[in-house]
Design an enzyme around this catalytic site. Structure first.
Site, mmCIF file in Angstrom:
data_model
loop_
_atom_site.group_PDB
_atom_site.id
_atom_site.type_symbol
_atom_site.label_atom_id
_atom_site.label_comp_id
_atom_site.label_asym_id
_atom_site.label_seq_id
_atom_site.Cartn_x
_atom_site.Cartn_y
_atom_site.Cartn_z
ATOM 1 N N LYS A 1 6.984 11.213 -34.339
ATOM 2 C CA LYS A 1 5.948 12.050 -33.435
ATOM 3 C C LYS A 1 4.656 11.616 -33.844
ATOM 4 C CE LYS A 1 9.648 15.824 -32.951
ATOM 5 N NZ LYS A 1 10.214 16.797 -33.656
ATOM 6 N N GLN B 1 10.200 21.088 -38.417
ATOM 7 C CA GLN B 1 11.093 20.107 -37.888
ATOM 8 C C GLN B 1 12.505 20.913 -38.111
ATOM 9 O OE1 GLN B 1 11.170 17.080 -36.363
ATOM 10 N NE2 GLN B 1 13.243 17.433 -36.170
ATOM 11 N N ASP C 1 6.646 23.531 -29.727
ATOM 12 C CA ASP C 1 8.218 23.416 -29.527
ATOM 13 C C ASP C 1 8.696 24.397 -28.299
ATOM 14 O OD1 ASP C 1 9.485 21.107 -30.413
ATOM 15 O OD2 ASP C 1 9.944 22.173 -32.308
#
Ligand code: NDP
Length: 286
Positions: free
Chosen positions: A53, A97, A120
């Site tokens: 990422k 994460q 997200d």
């Protein structure tokens, strides 16, 4: 032979477009979009995802900060860090994460993220937005699946779509997105009585179960579009593989995603898109 739905190429196009827009807006506003990623612990797979990422952000001109926290981090400390990033004016997107260490409640953590910075799309208010059709940030993987279908002019309208897997991050949201595009959707899971029969009815199949090569060519209807979200290790070779047995499925399908090179790269491209959009919304430039 089936058309290969080339997620890698499409993702690269999207990343190029994001980079152009980022460059234009960075000049206009004097700063680049900024994504903060929190990694708790040292899970090797999570470390790889976070690194990928960061590289993708860098290539698109998006500023990236990775906050590394030890495995033993108390939940309160993680929540405090999220609070700090929520308030930081120069942070546009926040991603924690997953999975988190067992002593930390994931739901609590996701809820703590400012919904306007939730790149997200996992915050309950963004999830509610998807289900209530109000403005929201879309989750990256389902968004990537829909963009891939659109790029190849595959219209879900009126099609029988079968989604295998009902997780909060893939199966459920992708099923809702297909429904919103007027597909007739069936959701399958571990208690589905005859999975093969359900899958055989699919004109569009989305496989997101996390079971290596579980779906074989004999389960695919001739001409079906097959989107394989699964990312698994082949137990025999140790190589990456999807939930679909690519070779046998490709003989029956009209179009199919490879693994790797299908949905995976689209997820990262959509994360960059979401970060850019969060930046633009915060600046009132969207
Ligand atoms: P989860 O483990 O959270 O969910 C799996 C779902 O599949 C569950 O709903 C489960 O049913 C169902 N399922 C599992 N086994 C079977 C089976 N034998 N028959 C029918 N249904 C089954 O997984 P995720 O949704 O997080 O991920 C799914 C896959 O997608 C994984 O391989 C993951 O690595 C990959 N992934 C890929 C991404 C990408 O960018 N390409 C992003 C995210 C995930 P039940 O609810 O009954 O338990």
């Amino acid at each position: 032979m089936a058309t290969i739905l080339d997620g890698k190429a499409l993702a690269s196009e999207i990343r190029g477009d994001v980079a152009l827009k980022v460059s234009e807006l960075s000049q206009k506003y004097g700063r680049a979009p900024h994504l903060a990623v929190i990694l708790v612990g040292e899970d090797p797979a999570s470390q790889v995802y976070v690194r990928n990422k960061a590289i993708a952000c860098e290539k698109a001109g998006i500023r990236n900060t990775t906050v590394n926290m030890p495995e033993s981090t108390p939940e309160a400390e993680l929540l405090a860090e999220i609070g700090r990033l929520n308030k930081a004016d120069d942070v546009d997107g926040i991603l924690v994460q997953l999975p988190l260490p067992g002593h930390i409640c994931e739901d609590k953590v996701i809820e703590a993220i400012d919904k306007e910075k939730d790149v997200d799309g996992f915050h309950p208010l963004n999830v509610a937005g998807l289900w209530q059709k109000t403005p929201h940030i879309e989750p990256c993987t389902p968004m990537g699946v829909m963009m891939l279908l659109d790029a190849y002019n595959i219209d879900p309208k009126g099609k029988r779509a079968v989604v295998v897997g009902r997780s909060k991050i893939v199966g459920l949201p992708v099923a809702k997105m297909l429904l919103d595009r007027n597909a007739t959707v069936t959701l399958c899971h571990t208690r589905t009585v005859n999975l093969a029969d359900e899958v055989r009815r699919a004109e569009i199949l989305i496989a997101a179960a996390g079971r290596p090569r579980m779906i074989t060519g004999d389960m695919i209807a001739p001409g079906a579009v097959v989107i394989d979200v699964g990312i698994n290790r082949d137990p025999q070779t140790g190589k990456l593989c999807g939930d679909v047995d690519f070779d046998t499925a490709a003989e029956k399908a009209s179009a199919i995603t490879p693994v790797p090179g299908g949905v995976g790269p689209m997820t990262i491209a959509c994360l960059l898109l979401n970060t850019l959009r969060c930046f633009q919304r915060r600046l009132g430039d969207l």
